[in-house]
Design a protein around this motif. Structure first.
Motif, PDB file in Angstrom:
ATOM      1  N   ILE A  27       0.844  -1.203   0.000  1.00 50.08           N
ATOM      2  CA  ILE A  27       0.000   0.000   0.000  1.00 50.08           C
ATOM      3  C   ILE A  27       0.879   1.253   0.000  1.00 50.08           C
ATOM      4  O   ILE A  27       0.610   2.216  -0.727  1.00 50.08           O
ATOM      5  N   ALA A  28       1.935   1.237   0.798  1.00 45.35           N
ATOM      6  CA  ALA A  28       2.836   2.394   0.871  1.00 45.35           C
ATOM      7  C   ALA A  28       3.425   2.706  -0.497  1.00 45.35           C
ATOM      8  O   ALA A  28       3.412   3.869  -0.942  1.00 45.35           O
ATOM      9  N   PHE A  29       3.921   1.698  -1.198  1.00 44.85           N
ATOM     10  CA  PHE A  29       4.518   1.940  -2.504  1.00 44.85           C
ATOM     11  C   PHE A  29       3.469   2.300  -3.559  1.00 44.85           C
ATOM     12  O   PHE A  29       3.748   3.066  -4.476  1.00 44.85           O
ATOM     13  N   HIS A  30       2.242   1.778  -3.387  1.00 47.54           N
ATOM     14  CA  HIS A  30       1.152   2.185  -4.276  1.00 47.54           C
ATOM     15  C   HIS A  30       0.884   3.683  -4.105  1.00 47.54           C
ATOM     16  O   HIS A  30       0.720   4.419  -5.087  1.00 47.54           O
ATOM     17  N   LEU A  31       0.826   4.137  -2.843  1.00 50.71           N
ATOM     18  CA  LEU A  31       0.583   5.553  -2.577  1.00 50.71           C
ATOM     19  C   LEU A  31       1.718   6.428  -3.096  1.00 50.71           C
ATOM     20  O   LEU A  31       1.479   7.521  -3.609  1.00 50.71           O
ATOM     21  N   LEU A  32       2.957   5.942  -2.974  1.00 54.12           N
ATOM     22  CA  LEU A  32       4.106   6.709  -3.458  1.00 54.12           C
ATOM     23  C   LEU A  32       4.101   6.822  -4.984  1.00 54.12           C
ATOM     24  O   LEU A  32       4.550   7.825  -5.540  1.00 54.12           O
ATOM     25  N   ASP A  33       3.577   5.792  -5.655  1.00 53.68           N
ATOM     26  CA  ASP A  33       3.506   5.799  -7.118  1.00 53.68           C
ATOM     27  C   ASP A  33       2.266   6.523  -7.648  1.00 53.68           C
ATOM     28  O   ASP A  33       2.196   6.867  -8.819  1.00 53.68           O
ATOM     29  N   ALA A  34       1.272   6.740  -6.783  1.00 53.70           N
ATOM     30  CA  ALA A  34      -0.004   7.314  -7.209  1.00 53.70           C
ATOM     31  C   ALA A  34       0.148   8.792  -7.571  1.00 53.70           C
ATOM     32  O   ALA A  34       1.091   9.467  -7.152  1.00 53.70           O
ATOM     33  N   ASP A  35      -0.826   9.262  -8.327  1.00 58.75           N
ATOM     34  CA  ASP A  35      -0.895  10.671  -8.672  1.00 58.75           C
ATOM     35  C   ASP A  35      -1.024  11.496  -7.386  1.00 58.75           C
ATOM     36  O   ASP A  35      -1.836  11.162  -6.520  1.00 58.75           O
ATOM     37  N   PRO A  36      -0.252  12.565  -7.224  1.00 56.71           N
ATOM     38  CA  PRO A  36      -0.310  13.378  -5.999  1.00 56.71           C
ATOM     39  C   PRO A  36      -1.720  13.874  -5.668  1.00 56.71           C
ATOM     40  O   PRO A  36      -2.081  13.972  -4.495  1.00 56.71           O
ATOM     41  N   GLU A  37      -2.523  14.159  -6.699  1.00 56.59           N
ATOM     42  CA  GLU A  37      -3.895  14.637  -6.452  1.00 56.59           C
ATOM     43  C   GLU A  37      -4.751  13.540  -5.813  1.00 56.59           C
ATOM     44  O   GLU A  37      -5.592  13.817  -4.959  1.00 56.59           O
ATOM     45  N   ASP A  38      -4.531  12.287  -6.241  1.00 49.92           N
ATOM     46  CA  ASP A  38      -5.271  11.166  -5.650  1.00 49.92           C
ATOM     47  C   ASP A  38      -4.908  11.004  -4.175  1.00 49.92           C
ATOM     48  O   ASP A  38      -5.774  10.757  -3.333  1.00 49.92           O
ATOM     49  N   VAL A  39      -3.636  11.147  -3.861  1.00 46.81           N
ATOM     50  CA  VAL A  39      -3.174  11.012  -2.467  1.00 46.81           C
ATOM     51  C   VAL A  39      -3.733  12.155  -1.628  1.00 46.81           C
ATOM     52  O   VAL A  39      -4.174  11.942  -0.489  1.00 46.81           O
ATOM     53  N   LYS A  40      -3.741  13.378  -2.184  1.00 45.09           N
ATOM     54  CA  LYS A  40      -4.294  14.528  -1.449  1.00 45.09           C
ATOM     55  C   LYS A  40      -5.780  14.317  -1.170  1.00 45.09           C
ATOM     56  O   LYS A  40      -6.281  14.642  -0.094  1.00 45.09           O
ATOM     57  N   ARG A  41      -6.503  13.783  -2.184  1.00 44.65           N
ATOM     58  CA  ARG A  41      -7.939  13.529  -2.014  1.00 44.65           C
ATOM     59  C   ARG A  41      -8.175  12.484  -0.927  1.00 44.65           C
ATOM     60  O   ARG A  41      -9.067  12.633  -0.088  1.00 44.65           O
ATOM     61  N   LEU A  42      -7.343  11.425  -0.917  1.00 47.40           N
ATOM     62  CA  LEU A  42      -7.454  10.396   0.121  1.00 47.40           C
ATOM     63  C   LEU A  42      -7.190  10.995   1.499  1.00 47.40           C
ATOM     64  O   LEU A  42      -7.946  10.756   2.445  1.00 47.40           O
ATOM     65  N   ALA A  43      -6.128  11.788   1.610  1.00 43.56           N
ATOM     66  CA  ALA A  43      -5.787  12.416   2.894  1.00 43.56           C
ATOM     67  C   ALA A  43      -6.909  13.344   3.360  1.00 43.56           C
ATOM     68  O   ALA A  43      -7.291  13.328   4.541  1.00 43.56           O
ATOM     69  N   ALA A  44      -7.464  14.134   2.437  1.00 40.51           N
ATOM     70  CA  ALA A  44      -8.545  15.064   2.778  1.00 40.51           C
ATOM     71  C   ALA A  44      -9.790  14.292   3.219  1.00 40.51           C
ATOM     72  O   ALA A  44     -10.478  14.700   4.171  1.00 40.51           O
ATOM     73  N   THR A  45     -10.083  13.174   2.555  1.00 42.78           N
ATOM     74  CA  THR A  45     -11.248  12.356   2.916  1.00 42.78           C
ATOM     75  C   THR A  45     -11.077  11.755   4.305  1.00 42.78           C
ATOM     76  O   THR A  45     -12.027  11.723   5.101  1.00 42.78           O
ATOM     77  N   LEU A  46      -9.867  11.287   4.614  1.00 39.64           N
ATOM     78  CA  LEU A  46      -9.587  10.740   5.952  1.00 39.64           C
ATOM     79  C   LEU A  46      -9.789  11.795   7.031  1.00 39.64           C
ATOM     80  O   LEU A  46     -10.428  11.549   8.057  1.00 39.64           O
ATOM     81  N   VAL A  47      -9.261  12.994   6.788  1.00 42.90           N
ATOM     82  CA  VAL A  47      -9.384  14.077   7.767  1.00 42.90           C
ATOM     83  C   VAL A  47     -10.848  14.485   7.925  1.00 42.90           C
ATOM     84  O   VAL A  47     -11.340  14.662   9.043  1.00 42.90           O
TER      85      VAL A  47
END
Length: 199
Positions: A27-47
């Motif tokens: 999962i960590a390497f998937h997140l590191l390879d993912a588009d930065p916007e997708d990671v930001k959206r995931l982080a914002a959804t978690l918060v």
């Protein structure tokens, strides 16, 4: 061992239930390879989820409102109350479309080894909900494991003197399962709760 920030990410992901070290690494390497916007959206959804989601003031289910959608639904039968351990159990029962009553979420199960006793669960709130006489049946739908059975037994001792109809979900063999793969407890319960068929 990876560089500190990567290792920290893997360790944090590994804290999630059901995520072992290898899954956390994937999962960590998937997140590191993912588009930065997708990671930001995931982080914002978690918060946002952590900020906005809380427990229903009536039943203890998760909600973003004061009351969950089930407690707020006037079409639900207020005379039947299904007691479950966690909010995920409500979702599982709702998927069956068989139950039209209301719920009470305990917030866990009695587990002396984990330091969880009756006082850590929403049992006082359950008893409070039964005071007005609207509820006539309580269905105990705890997990069919040691902790769930201990919780069910405790609840039955508390509820039976109140003169309510107290029922417990039947347990037994899963549809599509093979007898040879069933454990002894499941098979034993299937025999114990067997039903009559046409004469």
């Amino acid at each position: 061992m990876y560089e500190s920030v990567i290792q920290d990410l893997i360790e944090e992901l590994g804290q999630l239930p059901g995520i072992g070290p290898k899954s956390a690494q994937r999962i960590a390497f998937h997140l590191l390879d993912a588009d930065p916007e997708d990671v930001k959206r995931l982080a914002a959804t978690l918060v946002e989820a952590k900020t906005r989601v809380h427990f229903c003031v009536v039943c203890g289910n998760v909600t973003v409102e004061t009351e969950c959608r089930i407690c707020a639904d006037p079409r639900r039968d207020p005379s039947v109350l299904c007691v479950v351990e966690e909010s995920k159990d409500v979702v599982a029962i709702e998927r069956t479309r068989e139950f039209r009553g209301r719920y009470h979420v305990l917030g866990g199960a009695i587990s002396p080894l984990a330091g969880v006793g009756p006082d850590q669960l929403r049992i006082k709130e359950l008893l409070g909900r039964l005071q007005d006489g609207v509820v006539t049946e309580v269905i105990i739908a705890t997990d069919p494991n040691l902790e769930g059975e201990a919780t069910a037994t405790y609840l039955m001792r508390m509820l039976l003197p109140l003169g309510l109809r107290v029922t417990k979900l039947a347990s037994g063999l899963p549809v599509g399962g093979d007898l040879e793969y069933a454990d002894e407890v499941t098979l034993g319960r299937a025999f114990e709760h067997r039903t009559s068929v046409g004469q």
